[in-house]
Design an enzyme around this catalytic site. Sequence first.
Site, PDB file in Angstrom:
ATOM      1  N   LYS A 121      18.274  25.789  38.535  1.00 34.66           N
ATOM      2  CA  LYS A 121      19.673  25.211  38.333  1.00 34.66           C
ATOM      3  C   LYS A 121      19.684  23.692  38.856  1.00 34.66           C
ATOM      4  O   LYS A 121      20.474  22.940  38.186  1.00 34.66           O
ATOM      5  CB  LYS A 121      20.961  26.077  38.901  1.00 34.66           C
ATOM      6  CG  LYS A 121      21.889  26.356  38.223  1.00 34.66           C
ATOM      7  CD  LYS A 121      22.678  27.224  38.785  1.00 34.66           C
ATOM      8  CE  LYS A 121      24.253  26.888  39.125  1.00 34.66           C
ATOM      9  NZ  LYS A 121      24.843  27.805  39.872  1.00 34.66           N
ATOM     10  N   LYS A 195      30.694  63.701  82.765  1.00 35.76           N
ATOM     11  CA  LYS A 195      31.526  63.978  81.748  1.00 35.76           C
ATOM     12  C   LYS A 195      30.837  63.192  80.525  1.00 35.76           C
ATOM     13  O   LYS A 195      30.527  63.744  79.229  1.00 35.76           O
ATOM     14  CB  LYS A 195      32.994  63.481  81.930  1.00 35.76           C
ATOM     15  CG  LYS A 195      33.727  64.330  80.976  1.00 35.76           C
ATOM     16  CD  LYS A 195      35.246  64.353  81.388  1.00 35.76           C
ATOM     17  CE  LYS A 195      36.229  64.282  80.330  1.00 35.76           C
ATOM     18  NZ  LYS A 195      37.098  63.127  80.277  1.00 35.76           N
ATOM     19  N   LYS A 198      27.501  64.160  79.134  1.00 39.04           N
ATOM     20  CA  LYS A 198      27.481  65.359  78.283  1.00 39.04           C
ATOM     21  C   LYS A 198      27.920  65.118  76.778  1.00 39.04           C
ATOM     22  O   LYS A 198      27.174  65.457  75.947  1.00 39.04           O
ATOM     23  CB  LYS A 198      28.391  66.463  78.980  1.00 39.04           C
ATOM     24  CG  LYS A 198      28.272  67.847  78.372  1.00 39.04           C
ATOM     25  CD  LYS A 198      28.695  69.021  79.177  1.00 39.04           C
ATOM     26  CE  LYS A 198      28.694  70.126  78.394  1.00 39.04           C
ATOM     27  NZ  LYS A 198      30.017  70.978  78.798  1.00 39.04           N
TER      28      LYS A 198
END
Length: 404
Positions: A121, A195, A198
Site C-alpha cells: 500500500k 480455608k 482448600k
Amino acid sequence: MNSVVPQHRVLSGMRPTGKLHLGHYHGVLKNWTQLQHEYECFFFVADWHALTTHYEDVSIIEQSVWDMVVDWLAAGVNPGSSSIFLQSRVPEHAELNLLLSMITPLGWLERVPTYKDQQEKLKEKDLATYGFLGYPLLQSADILIYRAGNVPVGADQVAHVELTRELARRFNHLYGREPGFEEAVEAAITKMGKKAAKIYRNLRKTYQEQGDDEALEKAQALVQDQQNITLGDKERLLGSLEGGGKVILPEPKALLTPASKMPGLDGQKMSKSYGNTISLRESPDEVDRKIRTMPTDPARVRRNDPGDPAKCPVWQFHEVYSDEATLEWVKNGCVSAGIGCIDCKRPVIEAVQAELAPIRENARQYESDPDLVRSIVADGCEKAQEEARQTMKEVRSAMGLSYR
Ligand code: TRP
Ligand code: SF4
C-alpha cells in the site's frame, strides 16, 4: 508492590498522524471514553511506531503528538481515570522489545498480514527495514509491559494481538519454569491460610479435570484477593492453575472495536488520505460549508428530480446521527422529491455542530494551556513507567539478567 489484575486493565495506542477527525471519534475515542468507566486504562501515543513508516520525514511527528493528546482530552479521555502517555518516554518498551526479539521466530513476523499489505500500500516508502518488520513485536512489548488483559483494536490489528498472545505463551513457557516450582507452589498455597488453600485446591482440580472455566476464574479471583502473599507467589499460584510455570507475561485479548459507520464527506471511509474529513476542531463555518457542499445522489440534478438515499453519502450521515422519525422524513422526502437536498442536510449539520461544539470548546482550553497538557502527559508517563519498571524487573530476573 501492588499486584496487577490483567483482566481489569486496558491498553491501547494510536500513531500520531495529525489532528483527529470524526472517523477517529466514532471509531475509537468514544469507545475509549466508555472503557475508562470499567477498566484501569492506559492510552499512549505510539511515536516510535510512527517512525517505522515516517523515518524520512520526522518533522511532522512532534506536532502530531500534541495535537493528538489535545484531541483525546477534548473528546473526553479523562486523565483522572486513564493514564495518557508517550511511548518514547517509557524506554522500557524498547528493552522488552529487545528481549522478546531473542525468542521471536522470524517467520512469525513475516507472516503478520499487515507486513506485506502495508508494503504494497505504501509503495512510495521503502519499508524493507528491520524496524518495520519488527512493528508487531514492538506492539507486543507495548501490551505485555503493562500486563494488560484487554486491548481495544480494530479488525486490522487483531493479528497483532494474536502474535502478542503467542509471544507471551512462549516467554512463560521458556522462563516461567523455575527449579523447585512445585514446592514453591505448595508453600504459597499454605501461606494463603487453611480455608483459602482448600478452596484453591478444589477449584484447581475442577478446572484441570473438567475444564470448568468458571472454576478457573474463581480461583484467579481468589488468588488476586490474597493480601498476605508476594507478587511472585501470586504468579506461581496463577501459573499452577493452568498447569504451567509462573505467568510472568499474561496473555491479552483483543476487544474488537466495532467498525465505525462514520463515512467521509464523499461516502468513502473517512480518512485524511482521501481528503474527506471533518476534523474534531473544525470551525462551525467549515462544518457548515463542508456538509452543504457534500455530493448527493447524482440523479437529483434539479429540485424536482426524485432521489435514492442508498446512492447518497448524506444518507449515511443520517444513519449515524438521526432518529427514526428523521430517517423516515428523509426517505419519503427524497424519493418523492418532497424535500430538497439542502433541507435534508440541515439536521445533519445541526447534529454535527452539536457534537463538535463541546469538543471544540474543550480543545480550545487545552490549546491555550500547553503546560497543562504537558503536565497531564508527564503524570501519565510516570504512572506508566512505574508499571513498566515492575514488569521489567521480573522479566530480567526470569531471563537471568538480575545481577547485583
Ligand atoms: N498498531 C496500532 C495502530 O496502527 C497502534 C498501536 C501501537 C497499538 N501499539 C499498540 C494499539 C498497542 C494497541 C496496543 O493503530
Ligand atoms: Fe441525499 Fe437527502 Fe438529497 Fe436524498 S434528499 S439525495 S438523501 S441529500
